[in-house]
Design an enzyme around this catalytic site. Structure first.
Site, mmCIF file in Angstrom:
data_model
loop_
_atom_site.group_PDB
_atom_site.id
_atom_site.type_symbol
_atom_site.label_atom_id
_atom_site.label_comp_id
_atom_site.label_asym_id
_atom_site.label_seq_id
_atom_site.Cartn_x
_atom_site.Cartn_y
_atom_site.Cartn_z
ATOM 1 C CE LYS A 25 -3.970 -2.087 0.261
ATOM 2 N NZ LYS A 25 -4.574 -2.208 -1.080
ATOM 3 C CB CYS A 26 0.238 4.619 -1.388
ATOM 4 S SG CYS A 26 1.278 5.300 -2.669
ATOM 5 N N PRO A 27 2.212 4.636 1.323
ATOM 6 C CG PRO A 27 3.553 5.917 2.760
ATOM 7 C CD PRO A 27 2.339 5.029 2.728
ATOM 8 C CB ILE A 28 5.126 0.576 1.180
ATOM 9 C CG1 ILE A 28 4.824 0.717 2.675
ATOM 10 C CG2 ILE A 28 6.263 -0.420 0.977
ATOM 11 C CD1 ILE A 28 4.109 -0.462 3.285
ATOM 12 C CG ASP A 52 -2.339 1.449 -3.035
ATOM 13 O OD1 ASP A 52 -3.570 1.536 -3.220
ATOM 14 O OD2 ASP A 52 -1.737 2.093 -2.169
#
Lengths: 89, 388
Positions: A25-28, A52
């Site tokens: 998932k963002c921000p990863i 994502d």
């Protein structure tokens, strides 16, 4: 939800590095991109594989903020996109 | 400064764009009207006449504040219902003119959902894009409105997530040129900014200006073709079905009157606090994008996104520190999708925070926000393994 017409195979320059952020998932995905962009030579391409929806819009926005170049986003056969970024500096 | 409307005295409430706390004058009016305005305003006996008088007085006041005639104003059960009825009723009334609906990509979800129904009914929808600030692309808007068969165009007065004011005067000129009615969703500006002109249909929501929840406003300019998309009902000039909530409508009008009277000074004061946040956040926090037009904006809204920060983590930390804010990041949405507004603008959607200041927000609370934010962001980035 595509911003590129070409397939990754059809784009001019093959990626020098592929980051697999599928399922993250963002921000990863963006944290991974920021940490590894300097691992490719200047003008080299990093491909971020992400599914994502936030990554789809945020990676081009990151490029704008960081003055790198968003080459294009190409739909992957299963799900998600290969989002190509060119290191500008 | 803390307010009676926050039961938790430690909380600085910065989510006015979701709902403005009840104005004290609305509270007073509501309590009084509960006692005298409960009867059916459609009947002919004494208490009914009194309820009708209160209802019509409220209608006159709201009309005046929004730049309309009283007989153009109908009260709905929410801003969302006003938009649904405004969009679908105008499309229905103009069926013979065409079946094309034009909207901007950053309208409130109620506009987009009404557009979805229209599409399922065989109509077509053209969504016009926005620039980086969130303002609609006027060239594209003009082209879309002038296209054959356009029945209605929709444009918000200001965006609810980023505060950017839309070019309503220019859009209205285009619509006049094309002979197409313009629906303006004024939810974020009614009471706070002067009412725009040039619209055929205007919608607003009382709880956004300090009135109670459950009151929306649908204004249909005389001469605009409109037909109810719902079963016929006698209430509100046959425009809105169901028994009017007279006490809440009276309170809504009282809040609007008070908010308009205060807005000259209060909007300027809040706008200066917003400016302070817009300037200070990028100075205090590295890798932040402040979003929306810095000048053409609503007085009370400021939005920014912090790179490498999860929006939900930031909201949780801010909540612990006593700040109530909202976010357009996907991790904070029930749909797990980022806000369609931020997506359409092409700005960062993660690490997003919307601060929207209610009336009476103190400079002290804003200063406290600015003092806790940098360390909070630094810690979240550190926990996520971001090199700083």
């Amino acid at each position: 939800m595509t911003s590129g017409q070409a397939t990754p195979e059809g784009s001019a320059q093959p990626p020098a590095l592929t980051i697999d952020a599928l399922g993250k998932k963002c921000p990863i995905p963006i944290i991974m991109l920021a940490a590894q962009i300097n691992d490719v030579p200047r003008n080299g391409i990093v491909a971020v594989l992400a599914d994502d929806p936030a990554a789809f819009s945020d990676i081009p926005a990151w490029c704008r903020l960081k003055s790198h170049h968003h080459v294009g986003s190409y739909e992957l056969p299963q799900r998600g996109w290969a989002i190509h970024v060119r290191r500008n500096y | 400064m803390h307010h009676a409307w926050c039961d938790d005295w430690e909380v600085a409430y910065f989510d006015a764009a979701s709902t403005e706390p009840l104005h004290p004058q609305a509270r007073e009016a509501l309590i009084a009207a509960l006692d005298v305005g409960w009867a059916d305003p459609a009947r002919l006996y004494g208490p009914a006449r009194r309820a009708r008088m209160l209802l019509e007085q409220a209608r006159t006041e709201v009309a005046e504040a929004l730049g309309a005639r009283p007989d153009e104003v109908a009260f709905t059960s929410s801003g969302t219902q006003a938009i649904h009825l405004g969009v679908l009723g105008t499309l229905h009334g103009r069926r013979r003119a065409g079946r094309r609906l034009v909207t901007s990509a950053v309208e409130h979800s109620s506009v987009l959902h009404a557009a979805g129904i229209h599409e399922r009914d065989g109509g077509s929808v053209e969504t016009v894009g926005v620039g980086l600030t969130g303002a609609v692309d006027l060239t594209a808007f003009r082209k879309a409105v002038l296209a054959e068969g356009t029945a209605l165009a929709c444009l918000q007065s200001a965006n609810h997530e980023v505060g950017t004011v839309q070019p309503i005067a220019e859009a209205a000129a285009v619509c006049a040129e094309a002979g197409v009615p313009l629906l303006v969703d004024a939810a974020q500006t009614a009471g706070r900014m002067p009412s725009p002109g040039g619209w055929s249909v205007l919608t607003a929501s009382a709880h956004k200006w300090g009135g109670p929840a459950g009151v929306g406003v649908l204004v249909i300019r005389k001469g605009t073709r409109w037909r109810t998309p719902l079963p016929e009902d006698d209430r509100e000039h046959r425009r809105v079905p169901g028994f009017e909530n007279v006490p809440a409508i009276v309170a809504a009008a009282a809040a609007l009157r008070a908010t308009v009277a205060e807005s000259g000074t209060e909007s300027a004061r809040l706008s200066a606090l917003v400016n302070r946040i817009r300037t200070e956040v990028p100075r205090l926090v590295p890798d932040v994008e402040v979003i929306g037009d810095p000048v053409a904006r609503a007085p009370h809204i400021v939005t920014f996104s912090c790179l490498y920060v999860e929006g939900e983590a930031l909201l949780t930390e801010l909540d612990k520190a006593g700040f109530a804010v909202s976010s357009g990041s996907s991790c904070t949405a029930s749909t797990l999708r980022p806000s369609h507004v931020l997506e359409a603008m092409g700005v960062l959607t993660h690490g997003n925070v919307r601060v929207s200041l209610p009336r009476g927000t103190s400079a002290t609370d804003v200063d406290r926000f600015l003092s806790v934010l940098p360390e909070m962001v630094r810690r979240i980035r550190e926990d996520a393994g971001v090199k700083q």
